[in-house]
Design a protein around this motif. Structure first.
Motif, PDB file in Angstrom:
ATOM      1  N   SER A 226       0.628  -1.197   0.275  1.00  0.00           N
ATOM      2  CA  SER A 226      -0.461   0.361  -0.034  1.00  0.00           C
ATOM      3  C   SER A 226       0.855   1.086   0.033  1.00  0.00           C
ATOM      4  CB  SER A 226      -0.797   0.119   1.608  1.00  0.00           C
ATOM      5  OG  SER A 226       0.023   0.206   2.233  1.00  0.00           O
ATOM      6  N   ALA A 227       0.522   2.810  -0.306  1.00  0.00           N
ATOM      7  CA  ALA A 227       1.461   3.655  -0.274  1.00  0.00           C
ATOM      8  C   ALA A 227       1.819   4.095   0.888  1.00  0.00           C
ATOM      9  CB  ALA A 227       0.048   4.302  -0.787  1.00  0.00           C
ATOM     10  N   ARG A 228       0.768   3.886   2.437  1.00  0.00           N
ATOM     11  CA  ARG A 228       1.638   3.548   3.788  1.00  0.00           C
ATOM     12  C   ARG A 228       2.772   2.858   3.866  1.00  0.00           C
ATOM     13  NH1 ARG A 228      -2.729   4.201   8.462  1.00  0.00           N
ATOM     14  NH2 ARG A 228      -3.020   5.740   7.037  1.00  0.00           N
ATOM     15  N   PHE A 230       4.461   1.560   1.297  1.00  0.00           N
ATOM     16  CA  PHE A 230       5.761   1.672   0.220  1.00  0.00           C
ATOM     17  C   PHE A 230       7.007   3.124   1.064  1.00  0.00           C
ATOM     18  CE2 PHE A 230       7.279   4.240  -2.973  1.00  0.00           C
ATOM     19  CZ  PHE A 230       7.947   2.857  -3.198  1.00  0.00           C
ATOM     20  N   GLU A 231       5.956   3.880   1.883  1.00  0.00           N
ATOM     21  CA  GLU A 231       6.517   4.885   2.584  1.00  0.00           C
ATOM     22  C   GLU A 231       7.636   4.395   3.421  1.00  0.00           C
ATOM     23  OE1 GLU A 231       6.732   7.925   1.205  1.00  0.00           O
ATOM     24  OE2 GLU A 231       5.495   8.063  -0.362  1.00  0.00           O
ATOM     25  N   GLU A 257       6.280   2.372 -10.531  1.00  0.00           N
ATOM     26  CA  GLU A 257       5.459   4.019 -10.680  1.00  0.00           C
ATOM     27  C   GLU A 257       3.967   4.071  -9.855  1.00  0.00           C
ATOM     28  OE1 GLU A 257       6.884   6.473 -10.110  1.00  0.00           O
ATOM     29  OE2 GLU A 257       8.970   5.453  -9.346  1.00  0.00           O
ATOM     30  N   LEU A 259       0.172   2.872  -9.966  1.00  0.00           N
ATOM     31  CA  LEU A 259      -0.159   1.822  -9.150  1.00  0.00           C
ATOM     32  C   LEU A 259      -1.119   0.702  -9.632  1.00  0.00           C
ATOM     33  CD1 LEU A 259      -1.909   4.310  -6.286  1.00  0.00           C
ATOM     34  CD2 LEU A 259       0.013   2.534  -6.206  1.00  0.00           C
ATOM     35  N   ARG A 264      -4.988  -1.173  -5.693  1.00  0.00           N
ATOM     36  CA  ARG A 264      -4.958   0.307  -5.944  1.00  0.00           C
ATOM     37  C   ARG A 264      -3.564  -0.159  -4.745  1.00  0.00           C
ATOM     38  NH1 ARG A 264      -6.508   2.712  -9.362  1.00  0.00           N
ATOM     39  NH2 ARG A 264      -6.000   4.617  -8.106  1.00  0.00           N
ATOM     40  N   ARG A 265      -2.479  -1.550  -5.409  1.00  0.00           N
ATOM     41  CA  ARG A 265      -1.007  -1.057  -4.461  1.00  0.00           C
ATOM     42  C   ARG A 265       0.079  -0.973  -5.140  1.00  0.00           C
ATOM     43  NH1 ARG A 265      -0.379  -4.500  -0.154  1.00  0.00           N
ATOM     44  NH2 ARG A 265      -2.681  -4.191   1.563  1.00  0.00           N
ATOM     45  N   ARG A 266       1.295  -0.493  -4.998  1.00  0.00           N
ATOM     46  CA  ARG A 266       2.707  -0.550  -5.814  1.00  0.00           C
ATOM     47  C   ARG A 266       3.502  -1.660  -5.592  1.00  0.00           C
ATOM     48  NH1 ARG A 266       5.450   5.050  -4.754  1.00  0.00           N
ATOM     49  NH2 ARG A 266       6.839   4.609  -6.514  1.00  0.00           N
TER      50      ARG A 266
END
Length: 372
Positions: A226-228, A230-231, A257, A259, A264-266
């Motif tokens: 998820s975006a969170r 990933f960060e 790069e 999603l 909705r994941r990277r």
């Protein structure tokens, strides 16, 4: 070796009896509640047993994110084996899972286009030799130029169709064909056959895959985050991969790069060395991203923590007079090959190597640190 059992608290009159190789009980005039078993060794015995101690200090604790990943072939060391012209499969020489070497025959194909090009080449070889032997005085420049152009064109055509350099040289030397139109595709590199979805006798269109050949000495692992997440893992110090028969460390190669429209994941791509070819494309593995955390705790080597006679986990603390005292601890978690523990204090001197030897001597005494 001396074993001694001390009974009593911080005050009172203590009497003890020490006997080499045996354990004697000591009496006392104190009513303290706690019993303590202490094992004393000489300096020579400590050295012979390889016992090492260190002072306990706080260490930064790791932050971990554990997820899953899918093993994929390393796209930079993999190859698709495809016919460059429509061809019929005459014979296969390798099968799924085979390890192949560079230049090993993979499949024999037949193509009408290849047969035409081979026959044309044989005719042009003779024509080109005839033109060269006649000399420039007899052969016009136009004919000479056209013959040379046709010869070079058919050579390029044969190689574009997939005729190997070795087979081309054999055709040029022999100027004959046992089986017109048949040719072999060879392995362009060493590796493992990871896909071969075709049947002998099938007509394979130009560009359709016959084999997938992967060098499995390294593989990729793709893990969706998820975006969170990933960060959070962007600055990971280590990435640990665990499978049924594999454990190793990977490094981050790149991250997608865009999603994934569905999840909705990277996806983050990892690369890991794969000695013994234990990881294969399609397998799922556990992926642990290890980051530096903000909190601190006490970390001890795995071999520092042993089992007490009644099954609890314990360590040995070296006291002021050089003896070793068992101390029960609680293991909170395992971090990078170490236990995070509670039950000991910063500044105490703990046995980090050779605890098993002291444990065995405690077990011989039959003494429980609970005095059960």
């Amino acid at each position: 070796m001396k074993l001694k059992i001390l009974r009593g608290g911080s005050i009172g009159i203590l009497s003890q009896v020490v006997l080499c190789g045996s354990l004697l009980w000591a009496g006392e005039n104190n009513t303290a509640a706690q019993n303590v078993a202490e094992i004393s060794l000489t300096a020579a015995q400590v050295q012979a047993a390889g016992i090492e101690t260190r002072q306990i200090a706080l260490s930064p604790l790791e932050d971990r994110l554990v997820t899953t990943g899918e093993v994929q072939a390393n796209g930079y060391t993999a190859a698709l084996i495809t016919p460059r012209i429509d061809a019929i499969v005459m014979d296969r020489h390798v099968r799924l899972g085979d390890q192949v070497r560079l230049g090993q025959p993979l499949v024999t194909l037949f193509s009408v286009e290849m047969a035409r090009a081979q026959n044309r080449f044989i005719n042009l070889v003779e024509e080109w030799k005839r033109v060269q032997s006649l000399g420039r005085d007899i052969v016009s420049p136009k004919r000479r130029q056209q013959t040379e152009s046709d010869y070079r064109e058919v050579v390029a055509l044969l190689k574009a169709y997939g005729l190997s350099e070795a087979d081309f040289e054999k055709l040029r030397k022999d100027k004959s064909l046992d089986k017109p139109g048949e040719y072999i595709l060879y392995a362009p590199q060493a590796g493992t056959i990871t896909a071969d979805d075709f049947l002998v006798g099938a007509l394979i269109p130009s560009g359709d895959p016959l084999f997938e050949l992967a060098d499995e000495s390294t593989v990729w692992i793709e893990s969706p985050l998820s975006a969170r997440e990933f960060e959070r893992v962007a600055g990971a110090r280590r990435v640990i991969i665990r499978g049924e028969t594999f454990q190793g460390e990977a490094h981050i190669v790149t991250a997608h790069e865009k999603l994934d429209e569905t999840t909705r994941r990277r996806k983050i791509r990892l690369q890991v060395d794969n000695p013994g070819h234990l990881l294969h494309p399609g397998l799922f593995v556990d992926v642990a991203f290890v980051m530096s955390g903000d909190s601190q705790g006490i970390l001890l080597p795995l071999e520092a923590v042993v089992r007490s006679p009644d099954g609890d986990q314990m360590v040995f603390i070296r006291d002021d007079d050089g003896g070793f005292l068992p101390r029960e601890v609680e293991v909170q978690q395992t971090l990078s090959g170490q236990y995070q523990v509670t039950g000991v204090e910063v500044g105490e001197e703990v046995v980090v190597r050779g605890a098993f030897f002291i444990q065995s001597e405690l077990a011989k005494s039959g003494f429980s640190i609970h005095n059960h």
